[in-house]
Write a protein that holds these residues in place. Structure first.
Motif, mmCIF file in Angstrom:
data_model
loop_
_atom_site.group_PDB
_atom_site.id
_atom_site.type_symbol
_atom_site.label_atom_id
_atom_site.label_comp_id
_atom_site.label_asym_id
_atom_site.label_seq_id
_atom_site.Cartn_x
_atom_site.Cartn_y
_atom_site.Cartn_z
ATOM 1 N N ASN A 123 2.390 1.668 -3.471
ATOM 2 C CA ASN A 123 1.369 2.153 -4.411
ATOM 3 C C ASN A 123 1.083 3.640 -4.210
ATOM 4 O O ASN A 123 0.814 4.363 -5.163
ATOM 5 C CB ASN A 123 0.072 1.355 -4.263
ATOM 6 C CG ASN A 123 0.177 -0.026 -4.871
ATOM 7 O OD1 ASN A 123 1.001 -0.263 -5.750
ATOM 8 N ND2 ASN A 123 -0.640 -0.951 -4.399
ATOM 9 N N ASN A 124 1.175 4.101 -2.962
ATOM 10 C CA ASN A 124 0.947 5.520 -2.678
ATOM 11 C C ASN A 124 1.989 6.388 -3.385
ATOM 12 O O ASN A 124 1.667 7.456 -3.901
ATOM 13 C CB ASN A 124 0.995 5.775 -1.171
ATOM 14 C CG ASN A 124 0.643 7.199 -0.799
ATOM 15 O OD1 ASN A 124 -0.487 7.496 -0.454
ATOM 16 N ND2 ASN A 124 1.619 8.084 -0.882
ATOM 17 N N ASP A 137 0.827 -1.208 0.000
ATOM 18 C CA ASP A 137 0.000 0.000 0.000
ATOM 19 C C ASP A 137 0.863 1.261 0.000
ATOM 20 O O ASP A 137 0.550 2.240 -0.687
ATOM 21 C CB ASP A 137 -0.925 0.016 1.232
ATOM 22 C CG ASP A 137 -1.795 -1.224 1.317
ATOM 23 O OD1 ASP A 137 -2.305 -1.650 0.265
ATOM 24 O OD2 ASP A 137 -1.965 -1.763 2.422
ATOM 25 N N ILE A 138 1.961 1.234 0.762
ATOM 26 C CA ILE A 138 2.863 2.385 0.816
ATOM 27 C C ILE A 138 3.533 2.596 -0.536
ATOM 28 O O ILE A 138 3.611 3.723 -1.043
ATOM 29 C CB ILE A 138 3.909 2.197 1.937
ATOM 30 C CG1 ILE A 138 3.230 2.233 3.313
ATOM 31 C CG2 ILE A 138 4.992 3.266 1.861
ATOM 32 C CD1 ILE A 138 4.109 1.766 4.464
ATOM 33 N N PHE A 186 -1.778 8.736 -3.986
ATOM 34 C CA PHE A 186 -2.923 8.703 -3.067
ATOM 35 C C PHE A 186 -2.886 7.420 -2.241
ATOM 36 O O PHE A 186 -2.593 6.345 -2.781
ATOM 37 C CB PHE A 186 -4.250 8.755 -3.840
ATOM 38 C CG PHE A 186 -4.381 9.974 -4.698
ATOM 39 C CD1 PHE A 186 -4.728 11.196 -4.142
ATOM 40 C CD2 PHE A 186 -4.135 9.917 -6.067
ATOM 41 C CE1 PHE A 186 -4.832 12.326 -4.928
ATOM 42 C CE2 PHE A 186 -4.236 11.029 -6.867
ATOM 43 C CZ PHE A 186 -4.586 12.244 -6.294
ATOM 44 N N PRO A 187 -3.220 7.524 -0.949
ATOM 45 C CA PRO A 187 -3.280 6.305 -0.130
ATOM 46 C C PRO A 187 -4.583 5.557 -0.392
ATOM 47 O O PRO A 187 -5.624 6.179 -0.600
ATOM 48 C CB PRO A 187 -3.240 6.849 1.305
ATOM 49 C CG PRO A 187 -3.857 8.207 1.201
ATOM 50 C CD PRO A 187 -3.485 8.736 -0.165
ATOM 51 N N ASN A 188 -4.526 4.230 -0.370
ATOM 52 C CA ASN A 188 -5.772 3.471 -0.452
ATOM 53 C C ASN A 188 -6.435 3.469 0.923
ATOM 54 O O ASN A 188 -5.939 4.086 1.866
ATOM 55 C CB ASN A 188 -5.518 2.052 -0.980
ATOM 56 C CG ASN A 188 -4.669 1.209 -0.027
ATOM 57 O OD1 ASN A 188 -4.441 1.582 1.125
ATOM 58 N ND2 ASN A 188 -4.192 0.080 -0.517
ATOM 59 N N LEU A 233 -4.227 2.179 4.015
ATOM 60 C CA LEU A 233 -3.142 3.096 4.360
ATOM 61 C C LEU A 233 -3.687 4.403 4.907
ATOM 62 O O LEU A 233 -3.153 4.961 5.874
ATOM 63 C CB LEU A 233 -2.260 3.357 3.135
ATOM 64 C CG LEU A 233 -1.062 4.289 3.350
ATOM 65 C CD1 LEU A 233 -0.145 3.777 4.458
ATOM 66 C CD2 LEU A 233 -0.280 4.462 2.048
ATOM 67 N N ARG A 234 -4.785 4.901 4.332
ATOM 68 C CA ARG A 234 -5.388 6.135 4.835
ATOM 69 C C ARG A 234 -5.818 5.967 6.292
ATOM 70 O O ARG A 234 -5.617 6.854 7.128
ATOM 71 C CB ARG A 234 -6.594 6.522 3.978
ATOM 72 C CG ARG A 234 -7.198 7.883 4.386
ATOM 73 C CD ARG A 234 -8.432 8.244 3.591
ATOM 74 N NE ARG A 234 -8.168 8.254 2.160
ATOM 75 C CZ ARG A 234 -8.651 7.354 1.301
ATOM 76 N NH1 ARG A 234 -9.423 6.375 1.742
ATOM 77 N NH2 ARG A 234 -8.375 7.440 0.018
ATOM 78 N N VAL A 266 4.912 9.453 3.575
ATOM 79 C CA VAL A 266 3.577 9.666 3.006
ATOM 80 C C VAL A 266 2.666 10.444 3.957
ATOM 81 O O VAL A 266 1.512 10.733 3.624
ATOM 82 C CB VAL A 266 2.889 8.336 2.577
ATOM 83 C CG1 VAL A 266 3.735 7.617 1.548
ATOM 84 C CG2 VAL A 266 2.592 7.438 3.771
ATOM 85 N N THR A 306 0.901 6.286 -7.205
ATOM 86 C CA THR A 306 -0.372 6.942 -7.551
ATOM 87 C C THR A 306 -0.506 8.335 -6.954
ATOM 88 O O THR A 306 -1.255 9.161 -7.459
ATOM 89 C CB THR A 306 -1.561 6.103 -7.056
ATOM 90 O OG1 THR A 306 -1.528 6.038 -5.615
ATOM 91 C CG2 THR A 306 -1.525 4.697 -7.640
#
Length: 200
Positions: free
Chosen positions: A49-50, A46-47, A55-57, A60-61, A94, A53
């Motif tokens: 990918n942030n 997830d980190i 943006f956090p999914n 992760l958010r 992030v 992209t």
């Protein structure tokens, strides 16, 4: 009172998580708190990918919100090549650099040898100073030999270091008090994009 533990151990079980648990127990003996543990190993993809992209999914958010809304943090990383792990640094990269301003933080690390203990002072403490957090004076490093229970007058033992750091964090949290809840209206990203589109 909310305390979030961020641990960057890569194995399960890990000495990093063990140290995080011992620090948590020591702090919760000093004051009552709701505790949440965030295992960064579970958020590694997830980190990454942030970063790609921007943006956090959802997972992760939620972790980021838990950290930024906590009254205090315990942050524990293994030491690799004389510094914090890349996963540990990536997670804090992030997070907005003002989100931890004034937040009490206890920093700790694990490693194979006591020679890397200064990484707490030359790597972790400056990282959280940049994030404007309030880092407790005592940082806790646990080398492989510390888990045997032996101590000497030079290292003063892992147990006393944990107790001293926990007391310092608990003191800061008691002085600061619980974080005031603030509700912020969040505009979904789709609506923000729609507002930028020219009207036809």
């Amino acid at each position: 009172m909310k305390i979030v533990i961020v641990t960057a151990g890569l194995t399960q079980p890990s000495s990093t998580r063990l140290l995080a648990d011992r620090l948590t127990d020591a702090v919760t003996r000093q004051l009552e708190a709701d505790v949440r543990v965030i295992e960064l190993r579970d958020l590694a993809v997830d980190i990454a990918n942030n970063f790609v992209t921007g943006f956090p999914n959802g997972r992760l958010r939620e972790a980021i919100e838990a950290v930024t809304e906590a009254d205090g943090l315990i942050a524990v990383t293994p030491i690799f090549s004389g510094s914090y792990s890349g996963l540990f640094k990536s997670f804090f990269d992030v997070i907005e650099n003002t989100a931890l301003a004034g937040k009490p933080v206890l920093i700790a690390a694990t490693g194979g040898t006591a020679r890397h203990s200064l990484a707490l002072e030359h790597a972790l403490r400056p990282l959280f100073a940049y994030l404007r957090a309030v880092v407790v004076p005592t940082a806790v490093y646990a080398a492989a030999e510390d888990w045997g229970g032996a101590s000497d007058t030079f290292t003063d033992g892992l147990g006393p270091r944990i107790a001293r750091a926990a007391e310092e964090l608990a003191g800061l949290l008691r002085h600061r008090g619980p974080r005031a809840e603030t509700k912020e209206e969040v505009v979904p990203f789709e609506e923000q994009l729609a507002a930028l589109r020219p009207l036809s």
